[in-house]
Design a protein around this motif. Sequence first.
Motif, PDB file in Angstrom:
ATOM      1  N   ILE A  23       0.836  -1.205   0.000  1.00 60.09           N
ATOM      2  CA  ILE A  23       0.000   0.000   0.000  1.00 60.09           C
ATOM      3  C   ILE A  23       0.868   1.252   0.000  1.00 60.09           C
ATOM      4  O   ILE A  23       0.580   2.216  -0.714  1.00 60.09           O
ATOM      5  N   VAL A  24       1.933   1.247   0.775  1.00 56.22           N
ATOM      6  CA  VAL A  24       2.847   2.396   0.786  1.00 56.22           C
ATOM      7  C   VAL A  24       3.430   2.617  -0.611  1.00 56.22           C
ATOM      8  O   VAL A  24       3.454   3.748  -1.116  1.00 56.22           O
ATOM      9  N   LEU A  25       3.875   1.536  -1.244  1.00 57.76           N
ATOM     10  CA  LEU A  25       4.407   1.652  -2.608  1.00 57.76           C
ATOM     11  C   LEU A  25       3.325   2.150  -3.564  1.00 57.76           C
ATOM     12  O   LEU A  25       3.589   3.011  -4.416  1.00 57.76           O
ATOM     13  N   TYR A  26       2.131   1.620  -3.437  1.00 57.34           N
ATOM     14  CA  TYR A  26       1.032   2.041  -4.298  1.00 57.34           C
ATOM     15  C   TYR A  26       0.772   3.532  -4.124  1.00 57.34           C
ATOM     16  O   TYR A  26       0.646   4.272  -5.105  1.00 57.34           O
ATOM     17  N   GLU A  27       0.672   3.978  -2.874  1.00 61.09           N
ATOM     18  CA  GLU A  27       0.387   5.392  -2.621  1.00 61.09           C
ATOM     19  C   GLU A  27       1.513   6.300  -3.107  1.00 61.09           C
ATOM     20  O   GLU A  27       1.259   7.376  -3.637  1.00 61.09           O
ATOM     21  N   ASP A  28       2.747   5.861  -2.933  1.00 64.07           N
ATOM     22  CA  ASP A  28       3.889   6.688  -3.335  1.00 64.07           C
ATOM     23  C   ASP A  28       4.136   6.679  -4.836  1.00 64.07           C
ATOM     24  O   ASP A  28       4.489   7.707  -5.413  1.00 64.07           O
ATOM     25  N   GLU A  29       3.983   5.523  -5.462  1.00 63.38           N
ATOM     26  CA  GLU A  29       4.373   5.378  -6.868  1.00 63.38           C
ATOM     27  C   GLU A  29       3.192   5.325  -7.829  1.00 63.38           C
ATOM     28  O   GLU A  29       3.232   5.941  -8.893  1.00 63.38           O
ATOM     29  N   ALA A  30       2.156   4.571  -7.492  1.00 58.13           N
ATOM     30  CA  ALA A  30       1.064   4.359  -8.438  1.00 58.13           C
ATOM     31  C   ALA A  30       0.027   5.480  -8.424  1.00 58.13           C
ATOM     32  O   ALA A  30      -0.554   5.783  -9.461  1.00 58.13           O
ATOM     33  N   ASN A  35      -3.173   9.551 -11.380  1.00 58.60           N
ATOM     34  CA  ASN A  35      -3.580  10.935 -11.656  1.00 58.60           C
ATOM     35  C   ASN A  35      -3.133  11.381 -13.047  1.00 58.60           C
ATOM     36  O   ASN A  35      -3.874  12.069 -13.753  1.00 58.60           O
ATOM     37  N   MET A  36      -1.924  11.004 -13.450  1.00 57.11           N
ATOM     38  CA  MET A  36      -1.437  11.340 -14.786  1.00 57.11           C
ATOM     39  C   MET A  36      -2.293  10.656 -15.848  1.00 57.11           C
ATOM     40  O   MET A  36      -2.610  11.262 -16.881  1.00 57.11           O
ATOM     41  N   ALA A  37      -2.668   9.413 -15.615  1.00 53.92           N
ATOM     42  CA  ALA A  37      -3.505   8.686 -16.569  1.00 53.92           C
ATOM     43  C   ALA A  37      -4.872   9.356 -16.706  1.00 53.92           C
ATOM     44  O   ALA A  37      -5.403   9.463 -17.816  1.00 53.92           O
ATOM     45  N   LEU A  38      -5.422   9.818 -15.596  1.00 55.50           N
ATOM     46  CA  LEU A  38      -6.703  10.521 -15.655  1.00 55.50           C
ATOM     47  C   LEU A  38      -6.590  11.795 -16.486  1.00 55.50           C
ATOM     48  O   LEU A  38      -7.438  12.063 -17.347  1.00 55.50           O
ATOM     49  N   LYS A  39      -5.547  12.578 -16.224  1.00 59.76           N
ATOM     50  CA  LYS A  39      -5.354  13.837 -16.954  1.00 59.76           C
ATOM     51  C   LYS A  39      -5.125  13.602 -18.440  1.00 59.76           C
ATOM     52  O   LYS A  39      -5.551  14.398 -19.268  1.00 59.76           O
ATOM     53  N   ALA A  40      -4.465  12.497 -18.776  1.00 63.45           N
ATOM     54  CA  ALA A  40      -4.182  12.173 -20.178  1.00 63.45           C
ATOM     55  C   ALA A  40      -5.339  11.413 -20.822  1.00 63.45           C
ATOM     56  O   ALA A  40      -5.232  10.991 -21.975  1.00 63.45           O
ATOM     57  N   GLU A  41      -6.421  11.257 -20.085  1.00 65.31           N
ATOM     58  CA  GLU A  41      -7.597  10.522 -20.556  1.00 65.31           C
ATOM     59  C   GLU A  41      -7.253   9.095 -20.989  1.00 65.31           C
ATOM     60  O   GLU A  41      -7.819   8.564 -21.939  1.00 65.31           O
ATOM     61  N   MET A  42      -6.316   8.495 -20.259  1.00 63.39           N
ATOM     62  CA  MET A  42      -5.974   7.083 -20.464  1.00 63.39           C
ATOM     63  C   MET A  42      -6.838   6.281 -19.493  1.00 63.39           C
ATOM     64  O   MET A  42      -6.375   5.843 -18.436  1.00 63.39           O
ATOM     65  N   ASN A  43      -8.081   6.131 -19.861  1.00 66.50           N
ATOM     66  CA  ASN A  43      -9.080   5.570 -18.945  1.00 66.50           C
ATOM     67  C   ASN A  43      -8.796   4.132 -18.538  1.00 66.50           C
ATOM     68  O   ASN A  43      -9.040   3.754 -17.390  1.00 66.50           O
ATOM     69  N   ALA A  45      -5.844   2.665 -18.273  1.00 68.02           N
ATOM     70  CA  ALA A  45      -4.729   2.674 -17.323  1.00 68.02           C
ATOM     71  C   ALA A  45      -5.194   3.192 -15.969  1.00 68.02           C
ATOM     72  O   ALA A  45      -4.848   2.623 -14.927  1.00 68.02           O
ATOM     73  N   ALA A  46      -5.996   4.255 -15.975  1.00 63.92           N
ATOM     74  CA  ALA A  46      -6.515   4.799 -14.714  1.00 63.92           C
ATOM     75  C   ALA A  46      -7.371   3.762 -13.999  1.00 63.92           C
ATOM     76  O   ALA A  46      -7.258   3.589 -12.781  1.00 63.92           O
ATOM     77  N   ALA A  47      -8.210   3.059 -14.754  1.00 67.00           N
ATOM     78  CA  ALA A  47      -9.063   2.027 -14.151  1.00 67.00           C
ATOM     79  C   ALA A  47      -8.213   0.913 -13.554  1.00 67.00           C
ATOM     80  O   ALA A  47      -8.529   0.398 -12.478  1.00 67.00           O
ATOM     81  N   ALA A  48      -7.137   0.537 -14.244  1.00 64.40           N
ATOM     82  CA  ALA A  48      -6.260  -0.525 -13.730  1.00 64.40           C
ATOM     83  C   ALA A  48      -5.629  -0.111 -12.406  1.00 64.40           C
ATOM     84  O   ALA A  48      -5.599  -0.894 -11.452  1.00 64.40           O
ATOM     85  N   PHE A  49      -5.129   1.135 -12.333  1.00 62.81           N
ATOM     86  CA  PHE A  49      -4.539   1.616 -11.074  1.00 62.81           C
ATOM     87  C   PHE A  49      -5.592   1.662  -9.974  1.00 62.81           C
ATOM     88  O   PHE A  49      -5.316   1.317  -8.823  1.00 62.81           O
ATOM     89  N   ASP A  50      -6.800   2.075 -10.314  1.00 64.94           N
ATOM     90  CA  ASP A  50      -7.877   2.136  -9.336  1.00 64.94           C
ATOM     91  C   ASP A  50      -8.211   0.747  -8.808  1.00 64.94           C
ATOM     92  O   ASP A  50      -8.366   0.551  -7.599  1.00 64.94           O
ATOM     93  N   ILE A  51      -8.295  -0.229  -9.701  1.00 59.63           N
ATOM     94  CA  ILE A  51      -8.605  -1.607  -9.299  1.00 59.63           C
ATOM     95  C   ILE A  51      -7.510  -2.168  -8.394  1.00 59.63           C
ATOM     96  O   ILE A  51      -7.797  -2.823  -7.387  1.00 59.63           O
ATOM     97  N   ILE A  52      -6.264  -1.910  -8.741  1.00 61.04           N
ATOM     98  CA  ILE A  52      -5.145  -2.380  -7.912  1.00 61.04           C
ATOM     99  C   ILE A  52      -5.240  -1.775  -6.510  1.00 61.04           C
ATOM    100  O   ILE A  52      -5.091  -2.474  -5.505  1.00 61.04           O
ATOM    101  N   GLY A  53      -5.490  -0.485  -6.447  1.00 58.53           N
ATOM    102  CA  GLY A  53      -5.615   0.176  -5.150  1.00 58.53           C
ATOM    103  C   GLY A  53      -6.758  -0.391  -4.326  1.00 58.53           C
ATOM    104  O   GLY A  53      -6.601  -0.686  -3.134  1.00 58.53           O
ATOM    105  N   ARG A  54      -7.903  -0.562  -4.952  1.00 55.86           N
ATOM    106  CA  ARG A  54      -9.055  -1.115  -4.237  1.00 55.86           C
ATOM    107  C   ARG A  54      -8.763  -2.528  -3.731  1.00 55.86           C
ATOM    108  O   ARG A  54      -9.145  -2.889  -2.622  1.00 55.86           O
ATOM    109  N   ALA A  55      -8.084  -3.310  -4.553  1.00 55.02           N
ATOM    110  CA  ALA A  55      -7.746  -4.684  -4.149  1.00 55.02           C
ATOM    111  C   ALA A  55      -6.812  -4.676  -2.938  1.00 55.02           C
ATOM    112  O   ALA A  55      -7.000  -5.466  -2.004  1.00 55.02           O
ATOM    113  N   LEU A  56      -5.823  -3.802  -2.947  1.00 55.24           N
ATOM    114  CA  LEU A  56      -4.890  -3.737  -1.816  1.00 55.24           C
ATOM    115  C   LEU A  56      -5.599  -3.328  -0.528  1.00 55.24           C
ATOM    116  O   LEU A  56      -5.386  -3.938   0.524  1.00 55.24           O
ATOM    117  N   PHE A  57      -6.445  -2.307  -0.611  1.00 49.66           N
ATOM    118  CA  PHE A  57      -7.141  -1.849   0.582  1.00 49.66           C
ATOM    119  C   PHE A  57      -8.152  -2.888   1.073  1.00 49.66           C
ATOM    120  O   PHE A  57      -8.331  -3.066   2.281  1.00 49.66           O
TER     121      PHE A  57
END
Length: 78
Positions: A23-30, A35-43, A45-57
């Motif tokens: 979780i620390v690595l996810y929060e620091d690195e992912a 956020n960059m994926a969201l701004k670049a409209e890379m939906n 990639a953003a969804a993948a990062f979101d799913i990974i975060g939700r799974a960890l929590f």
Amino acid sequence: MNDYVSKTNDILCEMRLVVEGAIVLYEDEATPLYNMALKAEMNEAAAAFDIIGRALFSLRQNIITMDEACRQEALKKA
């Protein structure tokens, strides 16, 4: 039975350390990458990062729940 409870506690402790580190690595690195994926409209990639975060929590919460149940069981047997 004490061996089982002791081993379970040891494994849960190790799992908790691993997930907390992840979780620390996810929060620091992912999170910045998310956020960059969201701004670049890379939906995707953003969804993948979101799913990974939700799974960890979710995993952390499940470990906490199992740890508490194990403690309660150990207290009953003490």
